[in-house]
Design an enzyme around this catalytic site. Structure first.
Site, short mmCIF file in Angstrom:
data_model
loop_
_atom_site.label_atom_id
_atom_site.label_comp_id
_atom_site.label_asym_id
_atom_site.label_seq_id
_atom_site.Cartn_x
_atom_site.Cartn_y
_atom_site.Cartn_z
N CYS A 35 0.30 53.10 63.24
CA CYS A 35 -0.60 53.64 62.21
C CYS A 35 -0.67 52.75 60.96
O CYS A 35 -1.59 52.87 60.17
CB CYS A 35 -0.16 55.04 61.82
SG CYS A 35 -0.05 56.14 63.22
N HIS A 53 -3.19 57.15 55.11
CA HIS A 53 -3.32 57.31 56.56
C HIS A 53 -3.46 58.81 56.84
O HIS A 53 -2.78 59.64 56.23
CB HIS A 53 -2.08 56.74 57.25
CG HIS A 53 -1.99 57.11 58.69
ND1 HIS A 53 -3.04 56.93 59.57
CD2 HIS A 53 -0.99 57.66 59.42
CE1 HIS A 53 -2.67 57.35 60.76
NE2 HIS A 53 -1.44 57.80 60.70
N ASN A 82 -5.70 62.19 63.71
CA ASN A 82 -4.97 60.95 63.43
C ASN A 82 -5.50 59.85 64.34
O ASN A 82 -5.26 59.88 65.54
CB ASN A 82 -3.48 61.21 63.67
CG ASN A 82 -2.61 59.99 63.44
OD1 ASN A 82 -3.11 58.88 63.28
ND2 ASN A 82 -1.30 60.20 63.44
O1 UT7 Z 1 0.79 58.95 62.50
C1 UT7 Z 1 1.98 58.43 62.16
C2 UT7 Z 1 3.17 59.21 62.29
N1 UT7 Z 1 3.05 60.56 62.68
C3 UT7 Z 1 3.19 61.52 61.80
O2 UT7 Z 1 3.28 61.27 60.62
C4 UT7 Z 1 3.30 62.92 62.32
C5 UT7 Z 1 4.41 63.61 61.65
N2 UT7 Z 1 4.68 64.95 62.12
C6 UT7 Z 1 3.85 65.98 61.95
O3 UT7 Z 1 2.75 65.84 61.49
C7 UT7 Z 1 4.39 67.37 62.27
O4 UT7 Z 1 5.76 67.26 62.53
C8 UT7 Z 1 3.69 68.04 63.48
C9 UT7 Z 1 2.30 68.47 63.09
C10 UT7 Z 1 3.64 67.07 64.65
C11 UT7 Z 1 4.46 69.29 63.89
O5 UT7 Z 1 4.62 70.16 62.78
P1 UT7 Z 1 6.07 70.77 62.42
O6 UT7 Z 1 5.86 71.69 61.30
O7 UT7 Z 1 7.00 69.62 62.22
O8 UT7 Z 1 6.41 71.60 63.71
P2 UT7 Z 1 7.65 71.48 64.73
O9 UT7 Z 1 7.52 70.21 65.53
O10 UT7 Z 1 8.91 71.69 63.99
O11 UT7 Z 1 7.36 72.70 65.67
C12 UT7 Z 1 7.40 74.05 65.20
C13 UT7 Z 1 7.10 74.99 66.34
C14 UT7 Z 1 7.93 74.72 67.58
O12 UT7 Z 1 8.23 75.96 68.17
P3 UT7 Z 1 9.68 76.64 67.94
O13 UT7 Z 1 10.67 75.66 68.48
O14 UT7 Z 1 9.80 76.84 66.46
O15 UT7 Z 1 9.57 77.91 68.72
C15 UT7 Z 1 6.99 73.99 68.49
O16 UT7 Z 1 7.30 74.14 69.85
O17 UT7 Z 1 5.72 74.83 66.75
C16 UT7 Z 1 5.67 74.63 68.16
N3 UT7 Z 1 4.53 73.78 68.46
C17 UT7 Z 1 3.29 74.28 68.65
N4 UT7 Z 1 2.79 75.53 68.64
C18 UT7 Z 1 1.48 75.66 68.85
C19 UT7 Z 1 4.49 72.43 68.56
N5 UT7 Z 1 3.24 72.03 68.82
C20 UT7 Z 1 2.47 73.15 68.88
C21 UT7 Z 1 1.10 73.38 69.10
N6 UT7 Z 1 0.65 74.64 69.07
N7 UT7 Z 1 0.23 72.36 69.31
#
Ligand code: UT7
Length: 326
Positions: A113, A253, A283
């Site tokens: 990115c 970004h 993204n």
């Molecule tokens: O582009 C360059 C680098 N990339 C980034 O900068 C991305 C950085 N990361 C993020 O943007 C965020 O971490 C995400 C958007 C990817 C995820 O958000 P989060 O608040 O960090 O969520 P999480 O990964 O901690 O997941 C929370 C919950 C989990 O369920 P449990 O374990 O709490 O029951 C996931 O399984 O959300 C669940 N989950 C989803 N639920 C519905 C993960 N993906 C999804 C989904 N829909 N698509």
């Protein structure tokens, strides 16, 4: 030392739109979750026939036309991409052929990115050192082709598109003031595409294990991204003795609205001075900054003499910034 300057911009996104509700039918997710956690509402998807160089070509044509030049005037093409047409030759060579830019050399940059800002850093150095005079810098991604459409933790995030700029020597103090690139290979495991290279050559096993798709530890990446970007933007301004109140526009970004908000808060700048388009495109990795830059230019959000800060974070890990006097 003379400066280099972005003299024109271009961007292209494919016509196919995939909304959050389309994704609800594919994986266990919801519009509410995607909107709350990321800010993304829809993304563009390249057609079956479109590879990264095709998107790059459309964006480059616009940048070339807006610069009032012809492809033969370009002496270097740098394409930032992690979803190039093939492992080799470079996507820059495919783009050169499509444009008919017969007087250019071309190569790709892989910095995920942060790729566009890495490429801009290289272009800036080449112009300053007089090695090249007119450089086409492109960020182009067909991420939908390397996205695991069964993995809800990644497939809701990415989109396809391309942005391009022409960089030339500046005749005055307008131009790129400074560029900053960084990486920390110790954290490579947070985001990667493990299959198909010389570590895990393509095989039935790598395909069955879905190693040919992007993997990301989202939450860990998120935490590092927020911390790193906050430090990066402050350092970029400090090194140039600039206060954030003097900053006219932040072009981050487009990975996650919460990351963008955190960076804007750290700089104490209101969202009116931040370019945000991730709700429409998701993204797009190396393409996100040049697309956002082009949209800001054509919608007159940037005036001559404005201070603009570009910043990105991605796999590698890599992070980068550029400060520009437009
Ligand atoms: O582009 C360059 C680098 N990339 C980034 O900068 C991305 C950085 N990361 C993020 O943007 C965020 O971490 C995400 C958007 C990817 C995820 O958000 P989060 O608040 O960090 O969520 P999480 O990964 O901690 O997941 C929370 C919950 C989990 O369920 P449990 O374990 O709490 O029951 C996931 O399984 O959300 C669940 N989950 C989803 N639920 C519905 C993960 N993906 C999804 C989904 N829909 N698509």
């Amino acid at each position: 030392m003379r400066r280099s300057r972005i003299v024109s911009t271009g961007a292209y996104v494919p016509e196919i739109i995939m909304s959050n509700s389309d994704l609800e039918k594919m994986v266990d997710t919801s519009d509410e979750w995607i909107t709350e956690r990321t800010g993304i509402k829809e993304r563009r998807i390249a057609s079956k026939e479109q590879a990264a160089s095709d998107l790059a070509y459309e964006a480059s044509k616009i940048a070339i036309e807006r610069a009032g030049i012809v492809p033969e005037d370009i002496d270097l093409i740098i394409v930032a991409t992690i979803s190039g047409d093939m492992p080799f030759p470079s996507t820059a060579c495919f783009l050169q052929e499509k444009l008919g830019a017969i007087n250019a050399a071309g190569f790709d940059v892989n910095a995920t990115c942060s790729g566009f800002l890495y490429a801009l850093h290289i272009a800036d150095g080449f112009i300053k050192s007089n090695l090249h005079k007119r450089i086409l810098v492109v960020g182009s991604e067909a991420l939908s082709k390397v996205t695991d459409w069964e993995d809800r933790t990644t497939c809701v995030l990415f989109g396809d598109g391309a942005g391009a700029v022409i960089v030339e020597p500046s005749a005055n103090e307008r131009g790129i003031i400074s560029t900053h690139i960084n990486s920390d290979g110790r954290l490579w495991e947070l985001i990667n595409l493990p299959g198909g290279g010389s570590r895990n050559p393509a095989s039935t096993e790598t395909i069955n294990k879905r190693l040919h798709y992007i993997k990301m530890k989202g939450n860990e990446t998120f935490k590092v991204a927020v911390r790193t970007l906050e430090d990066l933007v402050v350092k970029t301004l400090e090194e140039n003795n600039l206060d954030s109140s003097q900053l006219d526009l932040l072009i981050p970004h487009q990975a996650n609205m919460r990351i963008i908000q955190a960076t804007a808060d750290r700089l104490k700048i209101p969202l009116e001075r931040v370019v945000v388009n991730l709700q429409q495109y998701g993204n797009t990795s190396a393409a996100s900054i040049p697309i956002a830059l082009h949209e800001a230019v054509v919608s007159d959000r940037i005036k001559e003499g404005d201070y603009i800060l570009l910043e990105a974070f991605g796999g590698g890990l890599t992070w980068a910034s550029a400060l520009i006097k437009w």
